[in-house]
Structure formats: C-alpha cells, structure tokens
Design a protein around this motif. Structure first.
Motif, PDB file in Angstrom:
ATOM      1  N   GLY A   1      47.161  43.113 -25.445  1.00 21.21           N
ATOM      2  CA  GLY A   1      45.770  42.828 -25.775  1.00 21.21           C
ATOM      3  C   GLY A   1      44.823  42.875 -24.599  1.00 21.21           C
ATOM      4  N   SER A   2      45.317  43.274 -23.400  1.00 17.56           N
ATOM      5  CA  SER A   2      44.457  43.251 -22.211  1.00 17.56           C
ATOM      6  C   SER A   2      43.567  44.486 -22.093  1.00 17.56           C
ATOM      7  CB  SER A   2      45.316  43.079 -20.949  1.00 17.56           C
ATOM      8  OG  SER A   2      46.269  44.108 -20.847  1.00 17.56           O
TER       9      SER A   2
ATOM     10  N   GLU B   1      43.605  42.421 -17.183  1.00 21.14           N
ATOM     11  CA  GLU B   1      43.684  41.080 -17.756  1.00 21.14           C
ATOM     12  C   GLU B   1      42.446  40.832 -18.585  1.00 21.14           C
ATOM     13  OE1 GLU B   1      44.366  37.842 -14.941  1.00 21.14           O
ATOM     14  OE2 GLU B   1      46.259  38.807 -14.374  1.00 21.14           O
ATOM     15  N   LYS B   2      42.626  40.595 -19.861  1.00 23.07           N
ATOM     16  CA  LYS B   2      41.507  40.305 -20.764  1.00 23.07           C
ATOM     17  C   LYS B   2      40.346  41.282 -20.598  1.00 23.07           C
ATOM     18  CE  LYS B   2      42.605  35.386 -20.921  1.00 23.07           C
ATOM     19  NZ  LYS B   2      42.328  34.106 -20.243  1.00 23.07           N
ATOM     20  N   GLY B   3      40.654  42.560 -20.582  1.00 23.78           N
ATOM     21  CA  GLY B   3      39.611  43.577 -20.512  1.00 23.78           C
ATOM     22  C   GLY B   3      39.066  43.841 -19.121  1.00 23.78           C
ATOM     23  N   GLN B   4      39.580  43.110 -18.126  1.00 23.11           N
ATOM     24  CA  GLN B   4      39.142  43.318 -16.744  1.00 23.11           C
ATOM     25  C   GLN B   4      40.204  44.131 -16.000  1.00 23.11           C
ATOM     26  OE1 GLN B   4      36.268  41.819 -15.445  1.00 23.11           O
ATOM     27  NE2 GLN B   4      35.794  40.751 -17.370  1.00 23.11           N
TER      28      GLN B   4
END
Ligand SMILES: Nc1ncnc2c1ncn2[C@@H]1O[C@H](COP(=O)(O)OP(=O)(O)O)[C@@H](O)[C@H]1O
Ligand SMILES: [Mg+2]
Length: 237
Positions: free
Chosen positions: A46-47, A220-223
C-alpha cells in the motif's frame, strides 16, 4: 544518449478519487534513473510501489507533476500513441506471470512480435533467442500449465524482452515463487542488466533482491524516501 536519464520524475503525485473519498497513493515523488541502472523499489504493502511503476510504464497517469521516460512526456500521449510507445520501448513482468493458457511458451513469447512488421522467420529467430536466454529452449511446445511457476515466469521474461525494449519493469516478479526459483529469476534480471544493458525498475518485498540491484529506493505511505548515498552500489555477482 550520454547523460540523458531514462526516467526523470519531478514532484509527481497520484491521487485516486472515489466518490468523496481520496487516496494519495504518491506524493511529490522525485526520481532519476540513468541508463543501465537496476532500480529496486521497496516498501510495505500500500506504499505506492505499483502506482509508481505503472506511471513510469505508461499504464497509469499521474495527477500532477513532471514525468519523462526515454525522453518522452508520456503523460501527454493519447491512448493510441501511449500503447504504441509501450509496445516499442517497455517490457513488463508481473507477479502472476500473466501468460495466455491456451498458447504454448513459444506462442506466448511470439505474441508481442505479431504487432510488428517482422516476418515469420525473423519472429522465430527472436522468439528462440529469448527462450534460449531464459534457459527454456527445451520447453517451447509446453503450455503454461505444464510448466513450474519459475518456468512460467521465465517465459514471461522472454516475452518481455523479445522485442528488445530499452526499459524493463517488473512488479514483484518473485512474489509467487519459492526461494530457488526466485533466485533464478533475479539472476536472469541481473544478467539482462549487466550483459544486455537493460535498464530495469523492479518492485519487490524480497530482501535478497536488493543485492542484485544497482540502486534501492524505499517508499512509505506514498512518499519516495530520499536516496541514501550508500544505497547506490556496485551490483553483486
Ligand atoms: N485504482 C485504484 N483506486 C483507488 N485506490 C487505489 C487504486 N490503486 C491503488 N490504490 C491505493 O493507492 C495506494 C497505493 O497502492 P499501490 O501502489 O498498489 O501500493 P503497493 O504496490 O505499494 O502495495 C493504496 O492505498 C491503494 O489502496
Ligand atoms: Mg503493488
């Protein structure tokens, strides 16, 4: 071509909207991939790994930001041009192989070439060379169900390289494989990178995979986390 990156990404974001609900899958990502690199993208489920890979490969489009792949502003191409661009320049390898069950290994690998102007004889030369390269010259008449998972993935790699693309993208190519088959696949990708000078972007959870890559980046989380200097390494043999 000297000094011209294969992939240039600046402030790239992707937001999925459903009704009033928003998912920020990718936020202000910056990434440069030079010709000949083997980039490994890692991060939890989901990252945003698949999202980033799909945007690079022209399967999905960014919400905002700049993107150049092989010098092309891919986000601006219309669907027909995008499809032609993908066929000409990008090879895909997926976690679940995505072979066509009613076609033999040979026919699966030949498929991308049916869209080209190559003659049947030329197609045969390329198909046999690709299957030879992945070590499956003796399995050309086998159907996917007659092959092991590792062999199926090798057929998928042969299909990805048969039209000699500049860039290979692989989304968790070892995710469905046992440890031994996974290493065979990583060895083949590494060889395509070192000997055949393919630029490769691979998404993986596999901690061993980082040893085969020339550079590793974490999401990580879209970053997309900044490059750590020590993560650009000489690939291990
Ligand atoms: N088509 C889609 N529609 C809505 N949300 C999506 C879609 N694709 C991915 N997402 C969301 O975007 C985030 C990143 O997904 P993804 O790139 O598939 O992650 P990863 O590959 O790292 O597991 C997740 O929260 C996921 O649920
Ligand atoms: Mg994914």
């Amino acid at each position: 071509m000297m000094g011209k990156p294969v992939i240039e990404i600046r402030n790239l974001s992707k937001i999925f909207r459903r009704d009033s609900f928003e998912v920020v899958a990718l936020e202000n990502a910056n990434l440069t991939v030079e010709a000949g690199e083997f980039l490994c993208l890692m991060g939890p489920s989901g990252s945003g790994k698949t999202t980033l890979l799909n945007i690079i490969a022209g399967i999905d489009r960014p919400t905002s930001g700049e993107l150049r792949v092989l010098g092309e502003d891919v986000a601006r191409l219309d669907e027909d041009r995008l499809a032609a661009w993908r066929n000409a320049h990008i090879g895909f390898v997926f976690q679940t192989f995505n072979l066509i069950p009613v076609l033999t290994a040979y026919e699966n690998v030949e498929l991308p070439l049916l869209l080209t102007r190559l003659s049947a004889a030329e197609r045969q030369k390329h198909v046999l060379a690709a299957l030879e390269l992945v070590g499956l010259a003796d399995r050309i008449r086998h159907y996917p169900r007659q092959l092991s998972g590792g062999q199926e993935q090798r057929v998928a790699i042969a299909r990805a390289i048969v039209s000699d693309p500049t860039l290979l993208v692989a989304d968790e190519p070892t995710g469905d494989l046992d440890a031994h088959s996974a290493e065979e696949i990583l060895d083949i990708l590494s060889r395509l990178n070192r000997e055949f000078k393919k630029t490769i972007v691979m998404v993986t959870h596999d901690p061993r995979a980082a040893h085969y890559a020339t550079v590793t980046r974490h999401l990580e989380k879209g970053q997309l986390l900044p490059l750590e200097p020590e993560s650009r390494q000489v690939a291990e043999r």
